[in-house]
Design a protein around this motif. Structure first.
Motif, PDB file in Angstrom:
ATOM      1  N   GLY A  18       0.818  -1.202   0.000  1.00 20.17           N
ATOM      2  CA  GLY A  18       0.000   0.000   0.000  1.00 20.17           C
ATOM      3  C   GLY A  18       0.850   1.249   0.000  1.00 20.17           C
ATOM      4  O   GLY A  18       1.982   1.254  -0.456  1.00 20.17           O
ATOM      5  N   GLY A  19       0.293   2.340   0.525  1.00 16.27           N
ATOM      6  CA  GLY A  19       1.015   3.583   0.632  1.00 16.27           C
ATOM      7  C   GLY A  19       0.816   4.489  -0.563  1.00 16.27           C
ATOM      8  O   GLY A  19       0.118   4.156  -1.528  1.00 16.27           O
ATOM      9  N   PRO A  20       1.407   5.691  -0.539  1.00 17.60           N
ATOM     10  CA  PRO A  20       1.241   6.649  -1.630  1.00 17.60           C
ATOM     11  C   PRO A  20       1.715   6.142  -2.978  1.00 17.60           C
ATOM     12  O   PRO A  20       1.359   6.721  -4.008  1.00 17.60           O
ATOM     13  N   ASN A  21       2.529   5.079  -3.003  1.00 20.22           N
ATOM     14  CA  ASN A  21       2.945   4.514  -4.290  1.00 20.22           C
ATOM     15  C   ASN A  21       1.865   3.640  -4.928  1.00 20.22           C
ATOM     16  O   ASN A  21       2.050   3.155  -6.046  1.00 20.22           O
ATOM     17  N   MET A  22       0.750   3.440  -4.229  1.00 20.41           N
ATOM     18  CA  MET A  22      -0.321   2.593  -4.754  1.00 20.41           C
ATOM     19  C   MET A  22      -0.776   3.004  -6.161  1.00 20.41           C
ATOM     20  O   MET A  22      -0.962   2.135  -7.029  1.00 20.41           O
ATOM     21  N   PRO A  23      -0.953   4.313  -6.460  1.00 20.29           N
ATOM     22  CA  PRO A  23      -1.407   4.672  -7.812  1.00 20.29           C
ATOM     23  C   PRO A  23      -0.429   4.274  -8.912  1.00 20.29           C
ATOM     24  O   PRO A  23      -0.824   4.162 -10.071  1.00 20.29           O
ATOM     25  N   ILE A  29      11.283  13.406 -10.829  1.00 15.88           N
ATOM     26  CA  ILE A  29      11.411  13.880  -9.458  1.00 15.88           C
ATOM     27  C   ILE A  29      12.808  13.519  -8.943  1.00 15.88           C
ATOM     28  O   ILE A  29      13.248  12.378  -9.114  1.00 15.88           O
ATOM     29  N   PRO A  30      13.528  14.454  -8.336  1.00 15.57           N
ATOM     30  CA  PRO A  30      14.847  14.103  -7.779  1.00 15.57           C
ATOM     31  C   PRO A  30      14.739  12.934  -6.801  1.00 15.57           C
ATOM     32  O   PRO A  30      13.774  12.843  -6.028  1.00 15.57           O
ATOM     33  N   ASN A  31      15.685  12.044  -6.835  1.00 14.19           N
ATOM     34  CA  ASN A  31      15.637  10.832  -6.006  1.00 14.19           C
ATOM     35  C   ASN A  31      15.464  11.149  -4.528  1.00 14.19           C
ATOM     36  O   ASN A  31      14.766  10.424  -3.801  1.00 14.19           O
ATOM     37  N   ARG A  32      16.078  12.217  -4.052  1.00 16.95           N
ATOM     38  CA  ARG A  32      15.986  12.543  -2.630  1.00 16.95           C
ATOM     39  C   ARG A  32      14.575  12.961  -2.227  1.00 16.95           C
ATOM     40  O   ARG A  32      14.257  12.984  -1.021  1.00 16.95           O
ATOM     41  N   GLU A  33      13.721  13.298  -3.204  1.00 11.34           N
ATOM     42  CA  GLU A  33      12.367  13.744  -2.897  1.00 11.34           C
ATOM     43  C   GLU A  33      11.319  12.664  -3.143  1.00 11.34           C
ATOM     44  O   GLU A  33      10.142  12.875  -2.852  1.00 11.34           O
ATOM     45  N   THR A  34      11.703  11.543  -3.688  1.00 11.58           N
ATOM     46  CA  THR A  34      10.727  10.494  -3.977  1.00 11.58           C
ATOM     47  C   THR A  34      10.314   9.788  -2.699  1.00 11.58           C
ATOM     48  O   THR A  34      11.085   9.679  -1.747  1.00 11.58           O
ATOM     49  N   PHE A  35       9.079   9.309  -2.697  1.00  8.98           N
ATOM     50  CA  PHE A  35       8.573   8.547  -1.556  1.00  8.98           C
ATOM     51  C   PHE A  35       8.992   7.096  -1.741  1.00  8.98           C
ATOM     52  O   PHE A  35       8.546   6.421  -2.659  1.00  8.98           O
ATOM     53  N   SER A  36       9.831   6.618  -0.848  1.00  2.00           N
ATOM     54  CA  SER A  36      10.387   5.272  -0.967  1.00  2.00           C
ATOM     55  C   SER A  36       9.362   4.223  -0.565  1.00  2.00           C
ATOM     56  O   SER A  36       8.535   4.445   0.333  1.00  2.00           O
ATOM     57  N   VAL A  37       9.420   3.072  -1.206  1.00  2.00           N
ATOM     58  CA  VAL A  37       8.542   1.960  -0.848  1.00  2.00           C
ATOM     59  C   VAL A  37       8.869   1.445   0.544  1.00  2.00           C
ATOM     60  O   VAL A  37       8.091   0.694   1.132  1.00  2.00           O
ATOM     61  N   ARG A  38       9.994   1.840   1.096  1.00  2.00           N
ATOM     62  CA  ARG A  38      10.365   1.409   2.447  1.00  2.00           C
ATOM     63  C   ARG A  38       9.751   2.307   3.521  1.00  2.00           C
ATOM     64  O   ARG A  38       9.820   1.996   4.701  1.00  2.00           O
ATOM     65  N   HIS A  39       9.170   3.436   3.100  1.00  2.00           N
ATOM     66  CA  HIS A  39       8.634   4.395   4.057  1.00  2.00           C
ATOM     67  C   HIS A  39       7.169   4.113   4.376  1.00  2.00           C
ATOM     68  O   HIS A  39       6.460   3.469   3.615  1.00  2.00           O
ATOM     69  N   SER A  40       6.733   4.625   5.504  1.00  2.00           N
ATOM     70  CA  SER A  40       5.328   4.596   5.899  1.00  2.00           C
ATOM     71  C   SER A  40       4.802   6.020   5.892  1.00  2.00           C
ATOM     72  O   SER A  40       5.452   6.939   6.414  1.00  2.00           O
ATOM     73  N   LEU A  41       3.636   6.233   5.298  1.00  2.00           N
ATOM     74  CA  LEU A  41       3.076   7.578   5.234  1.00  2.00           C
ATOM     75  C   LEU A  41       2.891   8.154   6.629  1.00  2.00           C
ATOM     76  O   LEU A  41       3.198   9.318   6.877  1.00  2.00           O
TER      77      LEU A  41
END
Length: 424
Positions: free
Chosen positions: A212-217, A372-384
């Motif tokens: 899940g998470g913001p990467n879902m779309p 998007i610059p890599n440092r600004e991307t939402f990683s799949v390892r993160h939790s919203l």
């Protein structure tokens, strides 16, 4: 078929706080002035509210969807010369109404259901539904954009323990969509702003890692990510049949039902595909994972859990829609619902949970789009929930378009905020 998901996040939820203001009003935002058109959409025959209606500002890429109570708010910049808004939903005629800040229209909008007689359905039947799906797959690079787009979207996660909301998270996101001739791994997500509301009760804590998470779309874009459902080499695993014709956005659709016809080592799906009759683009999909084999489903959707916790999936379902614009189909709305039970060894009863993630694309541009610059991307390892702030300012979203909260979600927000105050 390779059933795989490329993201994982903690089991979280989302909601957003807003009042149901059924009027048009002007506000000043950091980026300038905007006005809001709000209301509720109903079926003209049954007088019932209609959920998941696409609401858009005519002549722009701005839009949103109605919530489960049929309510919406659409925020429009004063710099745009918008004179009409359009409502569209599967099985209804489009409705288009004029708007004027100085002359408000009634804030209840009606959609008229469409119907087709038998002869119309027969005229548009297809000799082999599997061949129809295969041809629609072959036309992806014709029907979907090959140049990059930057999408703005609103994403929400909610989690319920039994009937009570225990976690609410939401965010405005940007999605870099590479052309549909590129792999899904090229797409990126950035969180612009977000907030969360979490139950302070220790008993409501469930440390489970989950897809899940913001990467879902990104990863549930079934056209861009055929491993999810539309892998040509796996079509033989399903049986297909034609359903009755329907209309989406005043365009006739082929309706193809599908279900598993073989047993494999991973869970398959059953559901319905909607394919535009004229272009053969995929317009909508409604499907669910076969959960008969609990172990298979668990292996796919669960990433981690505490030792001793028993996880039992009961439902995994999806809605994915695309919107036709300027001869191309663009990702529009995604909804994922997962119901499951958890219990600990030696405990008599299991606890039911429901997780819902949904995202609507509220704006889009293909002008001067860059990655998007890599440092600004939402990683799949993160939790919203770990990345965003707590609920505070009720005017948090300002000019961003979002999905209106249902009454039940507003009640949940108030309840959780009271719990948090008591715990401090």
């Amino acid at each position: 078929m390779k059933t795989r998901f490329l993201s994982n996040a903690y089991l979280l939820t989302a909601l957003f706080l807003s009042c149901h203001v059924l009027q048009v009003y002007s506000q000043e935002d950091e980026g300038g002035n905007y006005y809001s058109v709000s209301g509720v959409v109903k079926d003209s025959r049954l007088k019932r509210t209609v959920e998941y209606v696409n609401v858009s500002a005519v002549g722009t890429n701005i839009g949103t969807v109605t919530n489960k109570d049929g309510e919406f708010t659409l925020k429009i910049s004063d710099t745009l010369n918008v004179r009409e808004i359009r409502f569209s939903r599967i099985g209804f005629y489009n409705a288009q109404v004029s708007i004027a800040k100085s002359d408000l229209k009634p804030n209840v909008y009606y959609l008229t259901p469409e119907s087709y007689n038998l002869s119309e359905v027969q005229v548009f039947s297809w000799h082999n539904p599997r061949d129809l799906v295969r041809e629609a797959i072959d036309k992806v690079e014709v029907n979907y954009p090959l140049k990059p787009n930057m999408l703005t979207g609103f994403y929400r996660e909610t989690i319920q323990k039994r009937r009570n909301y225990i976690n609410i998270s939401e965010a405005v996101i940007e999605i870099y969509k590479s052309g549909y001739d590129n792999p899904v791994g090229r797409d990126q997500v950035r969180v612009l702003k977000g907030r969360k509301l979490i139950s302070p009760k220790k008993a409501d804590t469930l440390s489970v890692k989950f897809i899940g998470g913001p990467n879902m779309p990104v990863f549930l874009d079934m056209v861009k990510n055929p491993d999810l459902l539309l892998d040509r080499e796996s079509l033989h695993l399903y049986s297909f049949s034609m359903g009755e014709a329907v209309s989406i956005d005043d365009r006739l659709q082929f309706v193809v039902n599908f279900e598993p016809q073989m047993i494999v080592s991973y869970p398959l799906y059953a559901g319905t595909l909607y394919i535009d009759r004229e272009t053969l683009s995929f317009t909508r999909a409604e499907f669910g994972m076969d959960v008969k084999d609990k172990r298979k489903v668990t292996d796919v959707i669960l990433r981690d859990k505490p030792a001793g916790l028993r996880f039992t999936p009961e439902e995994v379902s999806y809605i994915i829609t695309y919107k036709q614009q300027d001869g191309k189909a663009y990702l529009n709305y995604i909804r994922n619902e997962i119901r499951f039970k958890c219990d600990w060894k030696r405990r008599l009863f299991a606890t039911s949970y429901t997780v819902i993630g949904e995202a609507v694309m509220t704006d889009r541009t293909d002008r001067q789009v860059s990655r998007i610059p890599n440092r600004e991307t939402f990683s799949v390892r993160h939790s919203l929930g770990q990345e965003v702030a707590l609920y505070q300012d009720e005017n948090f979203w300002r000019s961003y378009n979002i999905i209106e909260p249902t009454e039940s979600l507003e009640n949940a927000v108030n309840k959780l905020k009271k719990q948090q105050l008591k715990s401090q």
